[in-house]
Design an enzyme around this catalytic site. Sequence first.
Site, short mmCIF file in Angstrom:
data_model
loop_
_atom_site.label_atom_id
_atom_site.label_comp_id
_atom_site.label_asym_id
_atom_site.label_seq_id
_atom_site.Cartn_x
_atom_site.Cartn_y
_atom_site.Cartn_z
N ASP A 78 0.84 -1.20 0.00
CA ASP A 78 0.00 0.00 0.00
C ASP A 78 0.89 1.26 0.00
OD1 ASP A 78 -2.42 1.39 0.13
OD2 ASP A 78 -2.44 1.39 2.34
N GLY A 175 -7.93 8.32 6.86
CA GLY A 175 -7.90 8.57 8.30
C GLY A 175 -9.27 8.98 8.81
N HIS A 204 -9.39 5.19 -2.22
CA HIS A 204 -8.66 5.20 -0.94
C HIS A 204 -9.50 5.95 0.09
CE1 HIS A 204 -4.46 3.77 -1.86
NE2 HIS A 204 -5.07 3.68 -3.03
N ASN A 226 -10.07 0.73 -0.23
CA ASN A 226 -9.09 0.62 0.85
C ASN A 226 -9.71 1.05 2.16
OD1 ASN A 226 -7.38 0.09 -1.28
ND2 ASN A 226 -5.80 1.52 -0.62
N VAL A 227 -9.63 0.18 3.15
CA VAL A 227 -10.21 0.49 4.46
C VAL A 227 -9.21 0.12 5.55
CG1 VAL A 227 -12.21 0.19 5.97
CG2 VAL A 227 -12.47 -0.19 3.51
N THR A 229 -8.92 2.66 8.85
CA THR A 229 -9.33 3.37 10.07
C THR A 229 -10.56 2.74 10.72
OG1 THR A 229 -8.39 5.38 9.17
CG2 THR A 229 -9.95 5.66 10.95
#
Length: 290
Positions: A78, A175, A204, A226-227, A229
């Site tokens: 990543d 975030g 993302h 994309n995960v 947080t």
Amino acid sequence: MKEMLDNASRDGYAVMAVNSINIEMARAVIEAANEEHSPIIVQLGKGQMAKHAHPDEVVPMIIRLAEKVDVPVCLNLDHGPDFDTEVAAIHRGFTNVMIDASSLPFEENVRRTRMVVDLAHAKGVSVEAELGHVGMAADGDGRTADMYTNVEQAVEFVKLTGVDALAVAIGTAQGKYPEGFVPKLDFDRLAELKAALNMPLVLHGGSGSGEENIRKAVAGGINKINVYTDVSKVAGQAMMERWEQEPGTDFLNIMAAVEAAIKKYVKNYIHIIGSNDRYTFDFADNGSKE
Ligand code: 13P
Ligand code: ZN
């Protein structure tokens, strides 16, 4: 990852990519996918590998977990920042690498991405790159269009680099968003990008985006989300709840609760983005899945 995402792009669903920094996370993510007959991407960032998930230890574990299941599992680097990190990841057995030169000028992003594509493709590894820039929620990024992906540039970028998947900036940020904030995504731009590129697109900063945005993004052509947080939050909450339920409980019980919570979260997410039941297995031959 190329084959995984080409299928997703053709059939209109997305694959979850979860940064998984230890055995509880990796096993929860991979087993959730296996139970849902879904492809899955496990990924690690350079900082995560430096701080905690040392690749000498964690990569063999992820590969072993992947070998045990029936669904395809991709191991992705990543946000690879430089050539050395890319080379190391390819040697370690990552099956996709992301090169992130998105904060550099267009020509330099093209040059670096092209270099990684040449190397990775020669080794049978696919490549994700980023154009436009998905910033950090904490910096307030993603709320104005100046960092969003330009459609004409994206067409040029893909032609010049030969990347297999493109991360696009359409309004998310990575975030934690401020309490109550839900990002507004530029779905018109996403539609234009998909029509112009007709290839796998990556989102993302999947955390905190809201289920409706995620569903619309998938319908609009996003094929990898994309995960991190939100998964980390689920894990932390499960830890606290288990402790409150039984103060002083064994560490093993806490880790088991964490793993179960992540697994439940990922299974639900897989259904939201529609990657469940994409892999069914014919056991007719010998009655076993071996
Ligand atoms: P979030 O932590 O916001 O889910 O972003 C994850 C990410 O983009 C990893 O590349
Ligand atoms: Zn990211």
